[in-house]
Design a protein around this motif. Structure first.
Motif, PDB file in Angstrom:
ATOM      1  N   PHE A 178     -79.582  22.638  36.522  1.00 56.99           N
ATOM      2  CA  PHE A 178     -79.332  24.063  36.310  1.00 56.99           C
ATOM      3  C   PHE A 178     -78.016  24.486  36.958  1.00 56.99           C
ATOM      4  N   SER A 179     -77.212  25.239  36.215  1.00 57.51           N
ATOM      5  CA  SER A 179     -75.961  25.773  36.754  1.00 57.51           C
ATOM      6  C   SER A 179     -76.204  27.212  37.199  1.00 57.51           C
ATOM      7  N   ILE A 180     -76.890  27.366  38.297  1.00 56.82           N
ATOM      8  CA  ILE A 180     -77.237  28.689  38.813  1.00 56.82           C
ATOM      9  C   ILE A 180     -76.207  29.090  39.857  1.00 56.82           C
ATOM     10  N   PRO A 181     -75.624  30.296  39.758  1.00 58.69           N
ATOM     11  CA  PRO A 181     -74.670  30.756  40.773  1.00 58.69           C
ATOM     12  C   PRO A 181     -75.260  30.690  42.175  1.00 58.69           C
ATOM     13  N   GLU A 182     -74.401  30.456  43.158  1.00 58.25           N
ATOM     14  CA  GLU A 182     -74.854  30.242  44.537  1.00 58.25           C
ATOM     15  C   GLU A 182     -75.703  31.403  45.051  1.00 58.25           C
ATOM     16  N   GLU A 183     -75.277  32.629  44.746  1.00 54.19           N
ATOM     17  CA  GLU A 183     -76.034  33.800  45.222  1.00 54.19           C
ATOM     18  C   GLU A 183     -77.427  33.840  44.608  1.00 54.19           C
ATOM     19  N   ASP A 184     -77.513  33.561  43.306  1.00 58.44           N
ATOM     20  CA  ASP A 184     -78.815  33.542  42.630  1.00 58.44           C
ATOM     21  C   ASP A 184     -79.674  32.388  43.146  1.00 58.44           C
ATOM     22  N   LEU A 185     -79.021  31.264  43.470  1.00 55.99           N
ATOM     23  CA  LEU A 185     -79.756  30.115  43.994  1.00 55.99           C
ATOM     24  C   LEU A 185     -80.391  30.458  45.342  1.00 55.99           C
ATOM     25  N   GLY A 186     -79.644  31.196  46.189  1.00 56.18           N
ATOM     26  CA  GLY A 186     -80.196  31.623  47.476  1.00 56.18           C
ATOM     27  C   GLY A 186     -81.391  32.529  47.311  1.00 56.18           C
ATOM     28  N   GLN A 197     -97.035  36.826  42.344  1.00 57.59           N
ATOM     29  CA  GLN A 197     -95.783  37.559  42.109  1.00 57.59           C
ATOM     30  C   GLN A 197     -94.578  36.630  42.205  1.00 57.59           C
ATOM     31  N   ALA A 198     -94.606  35.729  43.188  1.00 62.75           N
ATOM     32  CA  ALA A 198     -93.504  34.770  43.335  1.00 62.75           C
ATOM     33  C   ALA A 198     -93.447  33.836  42.135  1.00 62.75           C
ATOM     34  N   ARG A 199     -94.607  33.385  41.657  1.00 58.33           N
ATOM     35  CA  ARG A 199     -94.657  32.505  40.479  1.00 58.33           C
ATOM     36  C   ARG A 199     -94.052  33.208  39.269  1.00 58.33           C
ATOM     37  N   GLN A 200     -94.415  34.463  39.076  1.00 57.65           N
ATOM     38  CA  GLN A 200     -93.898  35.215  37.927  1.00 57.65           C
ATOM     39  C   GLN A 200     -92.375  35.342  37.996  1.00 57.65           C
ATOM     40  N   THR A 201     -91.850  35.634  39.190  1.00 55.91           N
ATOM     41  CA  THR A 201     -90.400  35.750  39.365  1.00 55.91           C
ATOM     42  C   THR A 201     -89.721  34.410  39.130  1.00 55.91           C
ATOM     43  N   LEU A 218     -86.658  30.532  35.837  1.00 51.28           N
ATOM     44  CA  LEU A 218     -86.630  29.193  35.252  1.00 51.28           C
ATOM     45  C   LEU A 218     -86.469  29.251  33.738  1.00 51.28           C
ATOM     46  N   GLU A 219     -87.142  30.199  33.093  1.00 52.56           N
ATOM     47  CA  GLU A 219     -87.013  30.323  31.635  1.00 52.56           C
ATOM     48  C   GLU A 219     -85.572  30.652  31.251  1.00 52.56           C
ATOM     49  N   LYS A 220     -84.941  31.531  31.990  1.00 53.58           N
ATOM     50  CA  LYS A 220     -83.540  31.886  31.725  1.00 53.58           C
ATOM     51  C   LYS A 220     -82.645  30.650  31.866  1.00 53.58           C
ATOM     52  N   ALA A 221     -82.867  29.887  32.951  1.00 53.35           N
ATOM     53  CA  ALA A 221     -82.061  28.687  33.187  1.00 53.35           C
ATOM     54  C   ALA A 221     -82.317  27.630  32.122  1.00 53.35           C
ATOM     55  N   GLU A 276     -93.931  17.687  21.511  1.00 46.52           N
ATOM     56  CA  GLU A 276     -92.823  18.523  21.943  1.00 46.52           C
ATOM     57  C   GLU A 276     -93.342  19.664  22.814  1.00 46.52           C
ATOM     58  N   MET A 277     -92.712  19.851  23.951  1.00 43.09           N
ATOM     59  CA  MET A 277     -93.223  20.781  24.953  1.00 43.09           C
ATOM     60  C   MET A 277     -92.880  22.226  24.615  1.00 43.09           C
ATOM     61  N   THR A 278     -93.853  23.122  24.845  1.00 36.22           N
ATOM     62  CA  THR A 278     -93.622  24.548  24.679  1.00 36.22           C
ATOM     63  C   THR A 278     -92.806  25.058  25.872  1.00 36.22           C
ATOM     64  N   MET A 279     -92.303  26.288  25.765  1.00 38.51           N
ATOM     65  CA  MET A 279     -91.556  26.864  26.875  1.00 38.51           C
ATOM     66  C   MET A 279     -92.426  26.970  28.119  1.00 38.51           C
ATOM     67  N   GLN A 280     -93.700  27.344  27.943  1.00 37.56           N
ATOM     68  CA  GLN A 280     -94.588  27.458  29.103  1.00 37.56           C
ATOM     69  C   GLN A 280     -94.796  26.106  29.765  1.00 37.56           C
ATOM     70  N   GLU A 281     -94.946  25.053  28.974  1.00 34.76           N
ATOM     71  CA  GLU A 281     -95.096  23.706  29.530  1.00 34.76           C
ATOM     72  C   GLU A 281     -93.827  23.268  30.255  1.00 34.76           C
ATOM     73  N   LEU A 282     -92.667  23.632  29.706  1.00 36.55           N
ATOM     74  CA  LEU A 282     -91.408  23.303  30.369  1.00 36.55           C
ATOM     75  C   LEU A 282     -91.289  24.035  31.704  1.00 36.55           C
ATOM     76  N   LYS A 283     -91.683  25.306  31.739  1.00 35.37           N
ATOM     77  CA  LYS A 283     -91.622  26.079  32.980  1.00 35.37           C
ATOM     78  C   LYS A 283     -92.576  25.502  34.018  1.00 35.37           C
ATOM     79  N   ASP A 284     -93.788  25.168  33.593  1.00 34.65           N
ATOM     80  CA  ASP A 284     -94.748  24.569  34.530  1.00 34.65           C
ATOM     81  C   ASP A 284     -94.251  23.207  35.018  1.00 34.65           C
ATOM     82  N   GLY A 285     -93.643  22.432  34.099  1.00 32.10           N
ATOM     83  CA  GLY A 285     -93.140  21.116  34.465  1.00 32.10           C
ATOM     84  C   GLY A 285     -92.003  21.185  35.469  1.00 32.10           C
ATOM     85  N   THR A 286     -91.067  22.129  35.250  1.00 33.21           N
ATOM     86  CA  THR A 286     -89.960  22.264  36.188  1.00 33.21           C
ATOM     87  C   THR A 286     -90.434  22.766  37.548  1.00 33.21           C
ATOM     88  N   LEU A 287     -91.391  23.683  37.548  1.00 31.98           N
ATOM     89  CA  LEU A 287     -91.926  24.186  38.813  1.00 31.98           C
ATOM     90  C   LEU A 287     -92.640  23.073  39.579  1.00 31.98           C
TER      91      LEU A 287
END
Length: 485
Positions: A173-181, A211-215, A220-223, A253-264
């Protein structure tokens, strides 16, 4: 009108009081759970119980009977009995917060199929492609640590390092440093509540975890979407690329939800335990300078470190690391004596016998990794940090498969164990070849075992930069103050 207002006010006060009372009760329960877990995982408490009752004994966890199991043969039966004698058991909060699509939460054929998909992430070819990126992340981190004018909290910084490695290297993921923090802060809130009581009330730990999971999932979906749209200019395949392709090869083929769960799940697997082991590695190199010097001698002999002291140019290769036998011994000894997690929990699917005792169906079983390491007859002087016990002359771990199991075993052995060892080896090489570091406190901190093994104060250490002769490079201001006028 006034009556209605009074009733509303009274109702509001009662709700607030009820929420406050519920919150206080939840905090008390969490405190009680933490105390129970500390007792269950505490070496002194458990060793006394083991001496009194043997390697298999009954205890309780939150009012439920629990069988505590120690010893290679007993643990072997538990681990090899997955799917027919026992089944994995995670607390409800963990199951809900990690998500239903994870490898950890799956059982039976679903678990087997998911492991096949995920296994390619940790293949030899994949690790070879991750290695240069891991080395760069570690080098950048050590340079940053050396630039700090004060001592750093190693455990906290190791958590940031492993999180960055998971985001940048594993997921690409190419996440800006501030967003990564910001994402790291949210992730910490998630991790702190993964093992909370599953009480969904305002201000409860479980609600904070949700709440943290939702955020996290939103970020993660955006990335993931940005990553899927931008495939140009990539110089390697990261874990998420491999996961997507592997799932397609298996016709799922993985759904977006499966991809999000997998990355988490990937972040979760790479985070806490690796940070724990990294901290333990640095602490042991501080405690045992002779081990550090012997490691440097091996690096010189293999051409990784010049005789003058400066590191050789170029990136590491897996073949190079595999030839560093003493380094392998050091990592093995860290994982033996300072295993990040104490063991694993299982639910009994059918009554069976263990060490002469009947283990009833429906009960919970905890197999202890740490106790098994401490009591294994193959290890001599078990409390002594001695990497040479794994050398060719002694090979203490070769006598019996389940005496040494820092990554578990059986069908649920840690999928990422080779990545974890790779990360620790690169960290050790970079520490030995590019860093000078010293304890910033008078004594070493005591160790706590909950939720993973770590120093109670995080381990305060001062890092210094190095010149080509491995001398400490003073910060600019200090150099100016010490200059002769």
């Amino acid at each position: 009108m006034c009556v209605c207002v009074c009733v509303c006010l009274i109702s509001s006060v009662c709700r607030c009081r009820a929420q406050r009372d519920a919150g206080e009760k939840e905090e008390e329960a969490r405190g009680e759970l933490s105390l129970i877990l500390r007792r269950l995982q505490g070496s002194g408490f458990q060793s006394s119980r083991r001496e009194k009752y043997g390697n298999v004994f009954k205890t309780h966890l939150l009012g439920r009977p629990l069988i505590r199991v120690t010893g290679a043969e007993n643990v072997r039966k538990i681990l090899m009995g997955e799917h027919h004698l026992v089944s994995t058991e995670w607390p409800r909060s963990t199951r809900m917060l990690l998500g239903p699509n994870t490898v950890a939460n799956s059982i039976g054929d679903i678990h087997r199929n998911k492991r096949k998909v995920f296994s390619k992430i940790f293949s030899h070819e994949a690790l070879e492609s991750y290695l240069p990126k891991i080395q760069l992340v570690i080098q950048d981190t050590l340079r940053a640590w050396s630039s700090y004018p004060e001592a750093i909290n190693v455990y906290q910084e190791a958590q940031k390092l492993t999180f960055r490695m998971a985001i940048r290297v594993l997921l690409g993921f190419s996440i800006p440093e501030e967003d990564l923090g910001h994402l790291f802060e949210v992730y910490q809130q998630f991790v702190e509540n993964v093992f909370s009581l599953p009480v969904d009330l305002p201000f409860s730990g479980y609600r904070r975890g949700i709440q943290a999971r939702q955020t996290l999932q939103k970020g993660l979906e955006k990335a993931i979407r940005e990553k899927l749209q931008c495939t140009q200019g990539k110089d390697y395949s990261d874990a998420l690329d491999i996961l997507i392709e592997s799932s397609k090869e298996h016709g799922e083929e993985m759904t977006m939800q499966e991809l999000k769960d997998g990355t988490l799940e990937l972040i979760f697997a790479a985070y806490a335990t690796t940070a724990s082991a990294s901290t333990s590695l640095i602490m042991q190199l501080l405690k045992h300078p002779a081990v550090l010097e012997k490691l440097r001698e091996e690096l010189r002999a293999q051409g990784i470190l010049h005789s003058g002291g400066c590191p050789c140019e170029g990136t590491l290769r897996l073949s190079t690391l595999s030839g560093l036998h003493y380094l392998d011994c050091v990592i093995k000894e860290v994982m033996r004596l300072f295993t990040p997690v104490s063991g694993g929990y299982r639910t009994v699917l059918q009554t069976f016998e263990l060490d002469g005792f009947q283990i009833p169906k429906g009960w919970s079983v905890m197999y202890s990794i740490r106790d098994t390491h401490d009591t294994a007859p193959v290890f001599k002087d078990v409390n002594v940090f001695d990497p040479d016990r794994f050398g060719q002359a002694r090979s203490e771990d070769k006598d019996g498969r389940f005496h040494y199991l820092p990554f578990g075993g059986g069908v649920r052995t840690c999928l990422g164990k080779h990545l974890a060892k790779l990360f620790l080896k690169v960290l050790a090489v970079e520490l030995a070849s590019t860093s000078r570091f010293e304890l910033a406190t008078r004594t070493f901190p005591r160790i706590t075992l909950v939720p993973v093994l770590h120093p109670v104060d995080g381990l305060s250490v001062k890092f210094f930069g190095l010149d080509s002769n491995q001398n400490k490079i003073l910060p600019e201001t200090e150099a100016m103050l010490s200059a002769t006028v």
